[in-house]
Design an enzyme around this catalytic site. Sequence first.
Site, PDB file in Angstrom:
ATOM      1  N   GLN A   5     -60.323 -72.508 133.110  1.00  0.00           N
ATOM      2  CA  GLN A   5     -60.851 -71.475 134.005  1.00  0.00           C
ATOM      3  C   GLN A   5     -61.111 -70.223 133.173  1.00  0.00           C
ATOM      4  O   GLN A   5     -60.246 -69.804 132.400  1.00  0.00           O
ATOM      5  CB  GLN A   5     -59.804 -71.163 135.086  1.00  0.00           C
ATOM      6  N   TYR A  29     -60.384 -61.065 141.602  1.00  0.00           N
ATOM      7  CA  TYR A  29     -60.899 -60.701 140.287  1.00  0.00           C
ATOM      8  C   TYR A  29     -62.416 -60.458 140.370  1.00  0.00           C
ATOM      9  O   TYR A  29     -62.965 -60.343 141.458  1.00  0.00           O
ATOM     10  CB  TYR A  29     -60.500 -61.762 139.246  1.00  0.00           C
ATOM     11  N   ARG A  77     -47.458 -75.074 141.876  1.00  0.00           N
ATOM     12  CA  ARG A  77     -45.995 -75.007 141.766  1.00  0.00           C
ATOM     13  C   ARG A  77     -45.333 -76.376 141.830  1.00  0.00           C
ATOM     14  O   ARG A  77     -44.320 -76.603 141.141  1.00  0.00           O
ATOM     15  CB  ARG A  77     -45.443 -74.058 142.816  1.00  0.00           C
TER      16      ARG A  77
END
Length: 376
Positions: A99, A188, A330
């Site tokens: 990414q 972002y 996670r």
Amino acid sequence: MTHLFDPLTLRGVTLRNRIGVSPMCQYSSTDGLANDWHLVHLGARAVGGAGLIIMEDTAVLPEGRITLADNGLWSDDHIAPLGRVTSFLKAHGAVPGIQIGYAGRKGSTTIPWEGGRPQGEGRSLRAEEGAWETLAPSAEAFGGERVAVPRAMTQDDIARVQAAFAQAARRADAAGFDLLELHGGWGYIFQQFYSPVANHRTDGYGGGFAQRARFTVETVRAVRQVWPDRKPLAFRMAATDWIDGGWTPEEAVELARLLKGEGVDLVDVISAAVAPQARVPWGPLFQVPFSERIRREAGVATTAVGFITEASEAQAIVADGKADLVLLARAMLRDPHWPVHAAEALGVGDRITFPNQYEHWLSGRPGSRPLGDRHA
Ligand SMILES: Cc1cc2nc3c(=O)[nH]c(=O)nc-3n(C[C@H](O)[C@H](O)[C@H](O)COP(=O)(O)O)c2cc1C
């Protein structure tokens, strides 16, 4: 009916199953260079059976870093250490993805465990602590504890950042990555442009949907020109800002359609805070309906990600056509062998291939091979 362990082909690249490692910043690079941590961390998940591994948000320019410890692709020096990682992932059957991003007004923060802030809420640094000027569509701070006011980008800044995305894409290809994702979420730079909450420009890059989407569409176009035709391009997109008057799921569908037309093959659907007033209803599978909608209405492949922990949930998402693959973050930190355990839980343990070093001892049903003389 599609199975979680069916392969998925995007352009010329085939994933061995529909399980991916979601990008996760490790805040462990020096001058943007990947190191042994990345090799071991990502390598363990390739050995663990993931079909796709998307390496963390990697800055296209030094000023676009979230923290000084972010991974980078702003120079050719970054290519070789990343190449070591991609070679290992490929050798163990995983497709290496990366990414790339630019933090904009969310940059210049301390790393989470040093600022004591959760991911995405790092404290803004003061100049004497090494802060740097951040750039964003508008000169407005993120808010909350992030008080640093970014400089509003000029059109030259916009062109420079867009060119940096294309340069980073070229380097990602040279480093051996087979899937590239642009980081269009988590508040972002892309979300700062496409969300009306963060973009108050009055030139051609702000205003209505088309103007707010322009930075994204142009950048994707520039990247697609250098990113090889046979390799898939993904875009991580927020389906909503979770703010009244903010970015909506309808706009997300519209942007997904535009991006598909520009050569985006996979929309990685999240939802995220572009400003602290967002009220995000975190919870199991909460983003899956957005993925399903974008997949159906924009006719593009999507991921489902966020609070997915169980094999049966992942299997149902894929089988019901809510997404083409699932990404886990996670759950993969807890268990690098999540795909192995998922295959066993779904009764298809035989669809996992271990590396030779393990296969001899582990293939077949758990515990079915006695050590006996094989150990000798
Ligand atoms: C340690 C950590 C780092 C993360 N870094 C990134 C990142 O670099 N880029 C990104 O888009 N999301 C990042 N995320 C968000 C994850 O990719 C994922 O979307 C989110 O954690 C929800 O998935 P989960 O419930 O499976 O953890 C990060 C999450 C964690 C836990």
